[in-house]
Design an enzyme around this catalytic site. Structure first.
Site, short mmCIF file in Angstrom:
data_model
loop_
_atom_site.label_atom_id
_atom_site.label_comp_id
_atom_site.label_asym_id
_atom_site.label_seq_id
_atom_site.Cartn_x
_atom_site.Cartn_y
_atom_site.Cartn_z
N ALA A 217 0.83 -1.21 0.00
CA ALA A 217 0.00 0.00 0.00
C ALA A 217 0.86 1.26 0.00
O ALA A 217 0.61 2.20 -0.76
CB ALA A 217 -0.92 0.00 1.22
N ARG B 255 5.25 -12.32 -3.48
CA ARG B 255 5.05 -10.96 -2.96
C ARG B 255 6.33 -10.14 -3.07
O ARG B 255 6.30 -8.95 -3.35
CB ARG B 255 4.59 -11.02 -1.49
CG ARG B 255 4.41 -9.64 -0.86
CD ARG B 255 4.15 -9.75 0.64
NE ARG B 255 4.00 -8.44 1.25
CZ ARG B 255 5.01 -7.67 1.64
NH1 ARG B 255 6.26 -8.08 1.45
NH2 ARG B 255 4.79 -6.49 2.19
N TYR C 111 -0.26 -22.48 -6.60
CA TYR C 111 -0.11 -21.76 -7.87
C TYR C 111 1.36 -21.45 -8.11
O TYR C 111 2.16 -21.39 -7.16
CB TYR C 111 -0.97 -20.49 -7.90
CG TYR C 111 -0.84 -19.58 -6.71
CD1 TYR C 111 0.20 -18.67 -6.62
CD2 TYR C 111 -1.75 -19.64 -5.67
CE1 TYR C 111 0.32 -17.82 -5.53
CE2 TYR C 111 -1.65 -18.80 -4.57
CZ TYR C 111 -0.62 -17.89 -4.51
OH TYR C 111 -0.50 -17.07 -3.43
N ASP D 266 -3.86 -3.23 4.82
CA ASP D 266 -4.18 -4.06 5.99
C ASP D 266 -4.35 -3.23 7.26
O ASP D 266 -5.06 -3.63 8.18
CB ASP D 266 -3.08 -5.10 6.22
CG ASP D 266 -3.26 -6.35 5.36
OD1 ASP D 266 -4.17 -6.35 4.51
OD2 ASP D 266 -2.50 -7.31 5.55
C1 LIG Z 1 -1.78 -16.65 3.68
C2 LIG Z 1 -2.03 -15.35 3.00
C3 LIG Z 1 -2.26 -15.35 1.63
C4 LIG Z 1 -2.53 -14.15 0.96
N1 LIG Z 1 -2.78 -14.19 -0.37
C5 LIG Z 1 -3.11 -13.05 -1.02
C6 LIG Z 1 -3.38 -13.08 -2.42
O1 LIG Z 1 -3.31 -14.12 -3.06
N2 LIG Z 1 -3.72 -11.91 -3.04
C7 LIG Z 1 -3.80 -10.72 -2.35
O2 LIG Z 1 -4.15 -9.69 -2.95
N3 LIG Z 1 -3.54 -10.67 -1.02
C8 LIG Z 1 -3.19 -11.80 -0.34
N4 LIG Z 1 -2.89 -11.76 0.98
C9 LIG Z 1 -2.97 -10.47 1.72
C10 LIG Z 1 -1.77 -9.56 1.45
O3 LIG Z 1 -0.56 -10.23 1.67
C11 LIG Z 1 -1.88 -8.33 2.35
O4 LIG Z 1 -3.21 -7.87 2.39
C12 LIG Z 1 -1.00 -7.20 1.84
O5 LIG Z 1 0.36 -7.58 1.83
C13 LIG Z 1 -1.18 -5.94 2.69
O6 LIG Z 1 -0.34 -4.92 2.22
P1 LIG Z 1 -0.03 -3.66 3.14
O7 LIG Z 1 0.89 -2.79 2.34
O8 LIG Z 1 -1.28 -3.09 3.67
O9 LIG Z 1 0.75 -4.23 4.40
P2 LIG Z 1 2.18 -4.92 4.44
O10 LIG Z 1 2.50 -5.53 3.12
O11 LIG Z 1 2.16 -5.79 5.65
O12 LIG Z 1 3.20 -3.70 4.66
C14 LIG Z 1 3.27 -2.98 5.86
C15 LIG Z 1 4.65 -2.30 5.94
O13 LIG Z 1 4.67 -1.44 7.06
C16 LIG Z 1 5.87 -1.62 7.76
N5 LIG Z 1 5.66 -1.25 9.18
C17 LIG Z 1 5.01 -1.96 10.12
N6 LIG Z 1 4.99 -1.30 11.29
C18 LIG Z 1 5.65 -0.13 11.07
C19 LIG Z 1 5.99 0.99 11.92
N7 LIG Z 1 5.63 1.03 13.22
N8 LIG Z 1 6.66 2.04 11.37
C20 LIG Z 1 7.05 2.01 10.05
N9 LIG Z 1 6.77 0.97 9.23
C21 LIG Z 1 6.07 -0.09 9.72
C22 LIG Z 1 6.20 -3.10 7.58
O14 LIG Z 1 7.58 -3.37 7.81
C23 LIG Z 1 5.78 -3.31 6.12
O15 LIG Z 1 6.83 -3.01 5.22
C24 LIG Z 1 -2.57 -12.93 1.69
C25 LIG Z 1 -2.31 -12.91 3.06
C26 LIG Z 1 -2.03 -14.12 3.72
C27 LIG Z 1 -1.77 -14.11 5.20
#
Ligand SMILES: Cc1cc2nc3c(=O)[nH]c(=O)nc-3n(C[C@H](O)[C@H](O)[C@H](O)COP(=O)(O)OP(=O)(O)OC[C@H]3O[C@@H](n4cnc5c(N)ncnc54)[C@H](O)[C@@H]3O)c2cc1C
Length: 386
Positions: free
Chosen positions: A15, A104, A214, A287
């Site tokens: 994100a 990922r 996959y 997330d």
């Molecule tokens: C088993 C499983 C299978 C999945 N399969 C799929 C799929 O097939 N397709 C799909 O679309 N989604 C899938 N997902 C979901 C997907 O992986 C997540 O929804 C997605 O990665 C969320 O992205 P994000 O950027 O919100 O969070 P994240 O990718 O978790 O990134 C958050 C970032 O914030 C950083 N951070 C955390 N705390 C702090 C802090 N205090 N200060 C500064 N930085 C911080 C972290 O280090 C990280 O880099 C799956 C999830 C799981 C568990």
């Protein structure tokens, strides 16, 4: 919002990186803060549906990503007990946008490389958000960076893209994400030879559990995810236990060949979690705003969609409050609809017999095109950025 309003994005995951790129594309400078000292190859496989890939395309990165991924044409549902096909759900879009499976880390690397090429994005690794304090004209964010070092940064708006354990959400006093009672076991199977990997996306369904496989890394490896009740026991190899007598030989072979099983307890944030915080000086995306179980493979897709919509709202509206009001009005109904789809898949995938037999019979009566039409609302979404 004026171009001078400083925007601080917390978290350089899917994100955060996508938001920084989307804002930069519209002429905005962004400061991006990431807790990790380096963005390493974290995570496992991902499916990315056309709605997600239209955002990647709008950022000009689809060819680069596609070169690292495998294109899927359908998701095949099978019975775990005898490998019999239950249904084939085509995932081809009308505008030709692909449906991909990939690692990922490959998505994160493509986004990160693009961020590093954009001088208006200022990436600060090794900055962990610890506290936020609203100010009359913005928000102050305090990061720990190293053993004793702390820095405080002033911004007009803070975006929490810091994942399921969001520090921004905690700092604003929100309830933590809660366990769903399910655990995703993830592992990889190395291809024995070129072309030996999973040919497409397959989900094997059983009572209270399912397995999805996959190809990733351009087909050189197969990503395997097994979702079971968190209380389910491990087998002797350290992987999830699937009763031998109820597991088809092809699936048993795949599970036996899988290496590096890692359990990930699945968490979700409350559906009513507010996205707009600190009197509209902060907002949650990805997330951090709406973690949900991966039964519809949409978490990363929604994170990409959020980034595209938020960037558009921030550059088009006069103030953070107006931008965030438009963002929430655009996103909440869609995110709630995906959450309902997740709950539906969770129920239907894990049905015990005899209900599973009724499910299989009902699915057998449906033409693949009609099953695909059920998901058109989800996959046909296009970002405002194009
Ligand atoms: C088993 C499983 C299978 C999945 N399969 C799929 C799929 O097939 N397709 C799909 O679309 N989604 C899938 N997902 C979901 C997907 O992986 C997540 O929804 C997605 O990665 C969320 O992205 P994000 O950027 O919100 O969070 P994240 O990718 O978790 O990134 C958050 C970032 O914030 C950083 N951070 C955390 N705390 C702090 C802090 N205090 N200060 C500064 N930085 C911080 C972290 O280090 C990280 O880099 C799956 C999830 C799981 C568990």
């Amino acid at each position: 919002m004026t171009p001078e309003t400083p925007i601080a994005v917390v978290g350089a995951g899917i994100a955060g990186l996508a938001l920084a790129l989307a804002l930069e594309k519209r002429g905005r400078a962004v400061r991006l803060f990431e807790a990790a000292p380096a963005l390493s190859a974290l995570g496992a496989g991902l499916q990315l549906s056309p709605n997600a890939l239209r955002v990647v395309d709008a950022l000009g990165l689809l060819p680069e990503l596609e070169a690292l991924a495998s294109r899927a044409h359908a998701v095949t549902l099978r019975r775990a007990s005898d490998d019999r096909a239950i249904a084939r759900v085509p995932v081809i879009s009308t505008d030709g946008t692909p449906y991909l499976s990939l690692h990922r880390a490959d998505l994160q690397r493509v986004l990160l490389r693009a961020v590093e090429r954009r001088p208006r994005i200022d990436l600060h690794l090794g900055h962990r958000l610890e506290a936020v304090r609203p100010r009359p004209d913005g928000i102050a964010l305090t990061f720990s960076c190293g053993t004793d070092a702390r820095v405080t940064v002033e911004a007009g708006l803070a975006v929490g893209a810091d994942g399921v354990h969001s520090a921004l959400a905690s700092a604003a006093g929100l309830q933590d994400a809660a366990p769903t009672g399910r655990t995703a076991w993830r592992a990889m199977v190395e291809a024995r030879s070129q072309g030996d990997g999973a040919p497409g996306i397959t989900a094997w369904l059983a009572a209270n559990r399912h397995v999805v496989a996959y190809p990733v890394s351009g087909g050189m490896r197969t990503n395997v995810v097994a979702i079971l009740p968190s209380a389910a026991r491990e087998d002797r190899s350290g992987g999830p236990a699937f009763p031998k007598s109820k597991t088809a030989p092809r699936l048993a072979d795949l599970l036996a060949r899988a290496d590096g099983w890692t359990p990930w307890p699945i968490l979700q944030t409350p559906a009513q979690r507010p996205y707009r915080l600190c009197e509209d000086r902060a907002v949650l995306i990805g997330d951090a705003g709406h973690a949900m179980a991966p039964f519809a493979a949409q978490g990363a897709a929604l994170a990409l969609e959020d980034a595209a919509v938020l960037a558009d709202c921030l550059v088009s509206e006069a103030s953070p409050a107006e931008a965030l009001a438009r963002y929430e009005a655009a996103r909440r109904p869609r995110i709630d609809a995906v959450r309902r789809r997740v709950a539906f898949h969770r129920r239907v995938y894990h049905l015990p017999a005899p209900l599973s037999l009724a499910r299989d019979a009902a699915l057998a009566l449906r033409a693949p095109a009609s099953l695909a039409a059920d998901l058109a609302w989800l996959y046909d979404w296009a970002p405002p950025l194009r």
